[in-house]
Scaffold this motif. Structure first.
Motif, short mmCIF file in Angstrom:
data_model
loop_
_atom_site.label_atom_id
_atom_site.label_comp_id
_atom_site.label_asym_id
_atom_site.label_seq_id
_atom_site.Cartn_x
_atom_site.Cartn_y
_atom_site.Cartn_z
N ILE A 27 1.00 -0.35 29.14
CA ILE A 27 0.47 -1.46 28.33
C ILE A 27 -0.08 -0.95 27.00
O ILE A 27 0.16 -1.53 25.93
N LEU A 28 -0.81 0.16 27.07
CA LEU A 28 -1.42 0.72 25.86
C LEU A 28 -0.34 1.08 24.84
O LEU A 28 -0.44 0.73 23.66
N TRP A 29 0.70 1.77 25.31
CA TRP A 29 1.75 2.18 24.39
C TRP A 29 2.61 1.00 23.93
O TRP A 29 3.12 0.99 22.82
N THR A 30 2.75 0.00 24.82
CA THR A 30 3.51 -1.20 24.42
C THR A 30 2.79 -1.92 23.28
O THR A 30 3.43 -2.35 22.30
N LEU A 31 1.46 -2.07 23.41
CA LEU A 31 0.69 -2.73 22.34
C LEU A 31 0.75 -1.93 21.05
O LEU A 31 0.92 -2.48 19.95
N ALA A 32 0.63 -0.59 21.22
CA ALA A 32 0.68 0.25 20.01
C ALA A 32 2.06 0.15 19.35
O ALA A 32 2.16 0.07 18.11
N ASN A 33 3.11 0.15 20.16
CA ASN A 33 4.46 0.04 19.61
C ASN A 33 4.67 -1.29 18.91
O ASN A 33 5.30 -1.37 17.85
N ALA A 34 4.13 -2.38 19.52
CA ALA A 34 4.26 -3.70 18.89
C ALA A 34 3.57 -3.73 17.53
O ALA A 34 4.10 -4.27 16.55
N ARG A 35 2.37 -3.11 17.48
CA ARG A 35 1.65 -3.09 16.20
C ARG A 35 2.41 -2.27 15.16
O ARG A 35 2.54 -2.67 14.00
N LEU A 36 2.91 -1.12 15.59
CA LEU A 36 3.65 -0.28 14.66
C LEU A 36 4.92 -0.97 14.18
O LEU A 36 5.31 -0.86 13.01
N THR A 37 5.59 -1.71 15.10
CA THR A 37 6.80 -2.44 14.72
C THR A 37 6.48 -3.47 13.65
O THR A 37 7.22 -3.63 12.66
N LYS A 38 5.34 -4.20 13.84
CA LYS A 38 4.96 -5.21 12.85
C LYS A 38 4.59 -4.57 11.51
O LYS A 38 5.02 -5.03 10.44
N GLU A 39 3.84 -3.46 11.59
CA GLU A 39 3.45 -2.80 10.36
C GLU A 39 4.69 -2.27 9.61
O GLU A 39 4.77 -2.36 8.38
N TYR A 40 5.63 -1.74 10.37
CA TYR A 40 6.85 -1.24 9.74
C TYR A 40 7.64 -2.37 9.09
O TYR A 40 8.15 -2.25 7.97
N SER A 41 7.70 -3.51 9.82
CA SER A 41 8.43 -4.66 9.27
C SER A 41 7.78 -5.15 7.99
O SER A 41 8.47 -5.46 7.00
N ASP A 42 6.42 -5.21 7.99
CA ASP A 42 5.71 -5.67 6.78
C ASP A 42 5.96 -4.70 5.63
O ASP A 42 6.19 -5.12 4.48
N ALA A 43 5.88 -3.40 5.92
CA ALA A 43 6.10 -2.40 4.86
C ALA A 43 7.52 -2.49 4.32
O ALA A 43 7.76 -2.35 3.11
N ARG A 44 8.46 -2.74 5.21
CA ARG A 44 9.86 -2.84 4.78
C ARG A 44 10.07 -4.07 3.89
O ARG A 44 10.76 -4.01 2.87
N ILE A 45 9.47 -5.20 4.32
CA ILE A 45 9.60 -6.43 3.51
C ILE A 45 8.99 -6.21 2.13
O ILE A 45 9.55 -6.61 1.10
N THR A 46 7.83 -5.55 2.11
CA THR A 46 7.15 -5.27 0.83
C THR A 46 8.03 -4.39 -0.05
O THR A 46 8.17 -4.62 -1.26
N ALA A 47 8.62 -3.35 0.56
CA ALA A 47 9.49 -2.44 -0.21
C ALA A 47 10.71 -3.17 -0.74
O ALA A 47 11.12 -2.98 -1.90
N PHE A 48 11.30 -4.04 0.08
CA PHE A 48 12.47 -4.81 -0.37
C PHE A 48 12.07 -5.71 -1.54
O PHE A 48 12.79 -5.83 -2.54
N SER A 49 10.91 -6.37 -1.38
CA SER A 49 10.46 -7.27 -2.45
C SER A 49 10.21 -6.51 -3.74
O SER A 49 10.55 -6.96 -4.84
N HIS A 50 9.60 -5.33 -3.61
CA HIS A 50 9.31 -4.51 -4.78
C HIS A 50 10.61 -4.09 -5.48
O HIS A 50 10.72 -4.13 -6.70
N ALA A 51 11.61 -3.70 -4.66
CA ALA A 51 12.89 -3.28 -5.23
C ALA A 51 13.57 -4.44 -5.96
O ALA A 51 14.10 -4.30 -7.06
N ILE A 52 13.54 -5.64 -5.34
CA ILE A 52 14.18 -6.81 -5.94
C ILE A 52 13.47 -7.17 -7.26
O ILE A 52 14.12 -7.43 -8.29
N ALA A 53 12.13 -7.16 -7.21
CA ALA A 53 11.36 -7.53 -8.41
C ALA A 53 11.62 -6.55 -9.54
O ALA A 53 11.79 -6.94 -10.71
N THR A 54 11.65 -5.26 -9.20
CA THR A 54 11.89 -4.23 -10.22
C THR A 54 13.29 -4.39 -10.84
O THR A 54 13.46 -4.32 -12.06
N ALA A 55 14.30 -4.60 -9.95
CA ALA A 55 15.66 -4.76 -10.45
C ALA A 55 15.79 -5.99 -11.33
O ALA A 55 16.45 -5.97 -12.38
#
Length: 882
Positions: A27-55
């Motif tokens: 359970i502990l690692w599942t919750l940690a993995n879920a949080r990391l997955t969300k954080e990674y998704s948010d960081a990826r969306i931010t990076a995509f948005s930054h790339a689009i805006a810059t271009a």
């Protein structure tokens, strides 16, 4: 109900804490993995948005910049065409209307590609007529604003990008090109460069891929390994590290410019984009790892405490675990065995507490019949005692296993079993596996490794394993062992004449005869080829060995029936060594028996010989002779002498036989009798025979060169050389090399060459006949050739063996036999030559018997080439008293 509650309580005590601990960790690692997955998704969306805006921002800036260059070219085009070519950029640059920067300047070339005006000062003529972009404009292939580069400017020598338009006259004819030259950094500059992190970059590219300019935020030079394709107007995607020269993955966005064939591209380094995410990931993993370690330590302590509560039940759990393991294997019979003790604490009997179906079937029972039975009720006597001893050993050592050949008294349905017993508390867990097939396979492999494939006798490998044990046993008992080394004499002739199939038949027949001659306790071994060994154990007297050797020689001398032939005879030479007199190990005894066998051969074959110390010296001498002969062939120490063959009535020289002599550097001329047998035994007769053919052809060529009236020369070809099938090719090569006519060469073959039971002989003889050489049968009468074979083989000359020549003076029988041969040859139109003519009496009888030609010392001994040349010049060689 009580048992059910007890099992539940046991489950709670034994399994609750590890299950709980594992569940908490999951359970502990599942919750940690879920949080990391969300954080990674948010960081990826931010990076995509930054790339689009810059271009997008960069594309807008780039559009504005390129539009400015376009306006400059259009304005300049308008002024040039309006002024009818008199427009000068220098004047406008001085007035501040055009930029005068060295990183951005305007140029015009005329219709011939010559620079006519520029905002950048130039002091020498500049010619652009050879550039592709000028030629394309001139050819009318380009319309509107064209973008070229980057390439090197001819005035500044720097890298530039060109924005060009075609100039035309009032009637539409080509009048030159105007362009704006810009250094790449000018269009790669980005007003919002602070948003570019390390390893990020922006670039402007042609819409078909090639780069125009790049702006990099970092120390490294970053570029695509291969130009990208821009199929869509605007895209954002992840590009793998392999696509970039610095091997770093990036998020890339691009936007096509609406009015120009350019693409604005922004590449955001994933390392930079996810730096915050990676830091948070490391921190979270450290926290979760520490929590996991705490849970594991807590769980281990809880399990340890629970184990104490279930210690009394461990024995039952172990028994069930072992039982399940055995049952799951499926192949083995499994038994739980309880020892039964007497009043002294000694295990006197054993009882089957439990078993699986395979175990019951293996023992010849049903499960319900076998469970509860004592072994004393199943077995008795010696077999029961062995079973009890096996179980006692397992109880004492904790583990015992063996492989057992099943006794006829046993009820086990197998020939071989593997037993394994393990102590489990006070009881024994036993598995029994049927290994009958494995043992049968091992026995088959042992048979293959230790038996000769042809005769089924034990082979050399078996002998090497058997002898040490047999000799050790003899040493312990103080007895003697005899080792007989048997070699089949003349076996090679059988192989050469009748073929290998007949040779194999003879070897099998000889093996059967040998086995029939010895005791059941003795051993017959085939070493290989035509060599056998017999081991006689527990020898009481030497006479016993002599008697066995005599019986072997007599038995093997009896004729063998091979295939379609009968009356095939061989002999056996036997060497004998005795243990311990002639050696204390198998290798020495074999070597000494082999030496004694060679002594038996040297004494005339078909006999036996006991080993004696001096025989080793004889063998060394034989080996030395073989090596000396080998060296002599390599050094070409051989010469040919020639013995004439003449007409029986007139003495006219008809031919001569080439006879080889060894011109030994120390002993002088050595006769063939001393080395031909060794050459045939070792196979050296083949290279020696080739040498003789070449020397004979070379000598004929030399006589012809000296204009000597040459008669045909015949050369002897051994059975081994003939059966190799290359005599024709060797002869043809030598005849061609020395320009010798085939009619001047004859080939003498023995009868043993001619009676091989296959198509080889006729084929080889036909090949020689087509070559044009004469065919002779040498030493006729000593072999097995028949009238039918002679008729089929179609030879030219029969040379009757000198033994028959000697007998014609001994009475009517010798003359009759000789006359029969002459009559047979007459019928087949074959010339007859008598060999070994030594006396006038023999010559006169041969004349009476109508023998056509003679050869022997009465006419002439074999002479060297110079003397033979003299004889050929005489033509008639009869002695005066003939």
């Amino acid at each position: 109900m009580h048992d059910l509650r007890r099992r539940r309580r046991r489950f709670n005590l034994t399994y609750f804490w590890p299950v709980l601990g594992i569940a908490a960790i999951v359970i502990l690692w599942t919750l940690a993995n879920a949080r990391l997955t969300k954080e990674y998704s948010d960081a990826r969306i931010t990076a995509f948005s930054h790339a689009i805006a810059t271009a997008k921002a960069y594309s807008e800036q780039l559009s504005h910049t390129v539009n400015l260059y376009d306006q400059i070219t259009m304005t300049t085009k308008f002024n040039w065409e309006k002024s009818d070519g008199l427009f000068r950029l220098e004047d406008y640059a001085d007035a501040g209307i055009y930029p005068t920067s060295k990183s951005l300047f305007v140029n015009i070339v005329d219709r011939n590609g010559q620079m006519v005006t520029s905002t950048l000062p130039f002091t020498r003529p500049v010619d652009y007529s050879d550039t592709p972009w000028f030629r394309n404009h001139k050819a009318g292939l380009l319309t509107g604003l064209q973008i070229h580069g980057p390439d090197t400017g001819k005035i500044t020598g720097k890298e530039i990008i060109r924005f060009s338009r075609r100039l035309e006259t009032f009637d539409g004819e080509f009048d030159g090109v105007v362009w704006v030259s810009v250094e790449p950094f000018h269009i790669a500059s980005y007003y919002d460069e602070g948003n570019l992190r390390e390893d990020d970059f922006i670039s402007v590219r042609h819409d078909d891929g090639p780069v125009l300019a790049t702006k990099i935020n970092g120390p490294s030079r970053i570029f695509y390994r291969e130009d990208p394709f821009f199929e869509e107007l605007s895209v954002v995607k992840e590009e793998p590290a392999a696509k970039f020269a610095d091997n770093k993955a990036r998020i890339v966005a691009w936007t096509r410019l609406e009015n120009y064939p350019l693409v604005a591209l922004a590449a955001i380094s994933e390392t930079s984009a996810f730096v915050a995410y990676e830091a948070e990931k490391r921190e979270l993993i450290e926290i979760v790892s520490a929590a996991t370690l705490f849970i594991m330590v807590f769980t281990v302590i809880a399990i340890y405490l629970a184990a104490h509560l279930t210690q009394k039940r461990r024995r039952d759990e172990e028994v069930k675990s072992i039982f399940r393991l055995a049952v799951d294997s499926g192949r083995d019979g499994f038994y739980m065995i309880r020892p039964l003790y007497d009043e002294h604490g000694t295990a006197v009997d054993f009882q089957v507490e439990d078993c699986n179906q395979q175990g019951a079937a293996l023992a010849g029972f049903q499960m319900k019949e076998l469970i509860g039975k004592k072994f004393s009720c199943i077995y008795s006597g010696d077999y029961l005692n062995k079973m009890v001893e096996f179980f006692r050993l397992a109880l004492t050592k904790g583990f015992h296993e063996d492989e057992l050949a099943v006794s006829p008294q046993s009820k086990i349905k197998a020939q071989w079993v593997q037993r394994r017993a393990v102590r489990s508390g006070a009881d024994l867990a036993m598995t029994v596996r049927d290994i009958s097939e494995i043992k049968a396979h091992e026995q088959a492999l042992s048979q293959m490794a230790n038996a000769d494939a042809l005769t089924s006798l034990p082979n050399r490998h078996w002998l090497n394993r058997f002898l040490p044990t047999a000799l050790e046993q003899a040493k312990t008992n103080g007895s003697e062992v005899a080792l007989l080394f048997i070699d089949l004499d003349n076996f090679k002739n059988i192989n050469d004449t009748l073929g290998h199939q007949a040779g194999d038949e003879l070897l099998k027949a000889a093996a059967m005869r040998l086995k029939a001659l010895v005791r059941a306790s003795d051993h017959v071994v085939r070493l290989g080829g035509d060599e056998f060994t017999i081991i006689l154990e527990d020898v009481k007297k030497i006479d016993e060995v002599t008697r066995v050797a005599g019986k072997i020689i007599q038995s093997l001398s009896e004729p063998f029936k091979l295939g379609n032939t009968s009356g095939n005879r061989i002999q056996a030479s036997i060497g004998i060594s005795m243990f311990p007199l002639d050696g204390e190990d198998g290798e020495t005894l074999l070597k000494n028996a082999d030496i004694a066998m060679y002594a038996a051969k040297a004494a005339g074959k078909g006999r036996h010989h006991f080993y004696q110390t001096h025989l080793s010296d004889t063998l060394v001498l034989r080996v030395s002779k073989e090596q000396a002969l080998r060296n002599a062939i390599e050094r070409d120490e051989f010469v040919l002498h020639y013995q004439p063959r003449v007409d029986t009535y007139t003495g006219q020289l008809r031919s001569a036989e080439a006879l080889v002599r060894w011109n030994h550097p120390e002993r002088g001329l050595v006769s063939p009798g001393e080395f031909i047998e060794v050459a045939e035994h070792t196979g050296l007769i083949v290279p020696l025979g080739e040498m003789i053919i070449e020397k004979a052809c070379k000598q004929i060529a030399e006589w012809k060169r000296r204009r000597i009236p040459v008669v045909p020369i015949s050369v002897n070809v051994s059975a081994l050389q003939f059966n190799k099938g290359n005599v024709r090719s060797i002869l043809a090569s030598c005849l061609n090399r020395y320009a010798v006519e085939p009619s001047l060469i004859g080939v003498e073959l023995t009868e043993s060459c001619m009676i091989k039971d296959d198509d080889t002989v006729p084929h080889e003889l036909e090949a020689l006949r087509k070559l044009g050489v004469k065919l002779l049968i040498d030493d006729f009468g000593t072999g097995y050739s028949s009238l039918a074979q002679l008729q089929e083989l179609d030879v030219d000359i029969l040379k009757i063996d000198q033994a028959f020549t000697r007998r014609i003076c001994d009475g009517k029988e010798g003359k009759a036999f000789f006359n029969a041969i002459v009559s047979m040859a007459d019928a087949l139109d074959i010339c007859i030559v008598a060999e070994g003519v030594e006396t006038i009496e023999q010559l006169h009888l041969l004349q009476i018997l109508s023998c056509e030609e003679v050869q022997g010392n009465l006419i002439s001994k074999a002479v060297p080439p110079n003397e033979m040349a003299s004889l050929m010049s005489k033509q008639y060689l009869f002695p005066q008293y003939a």
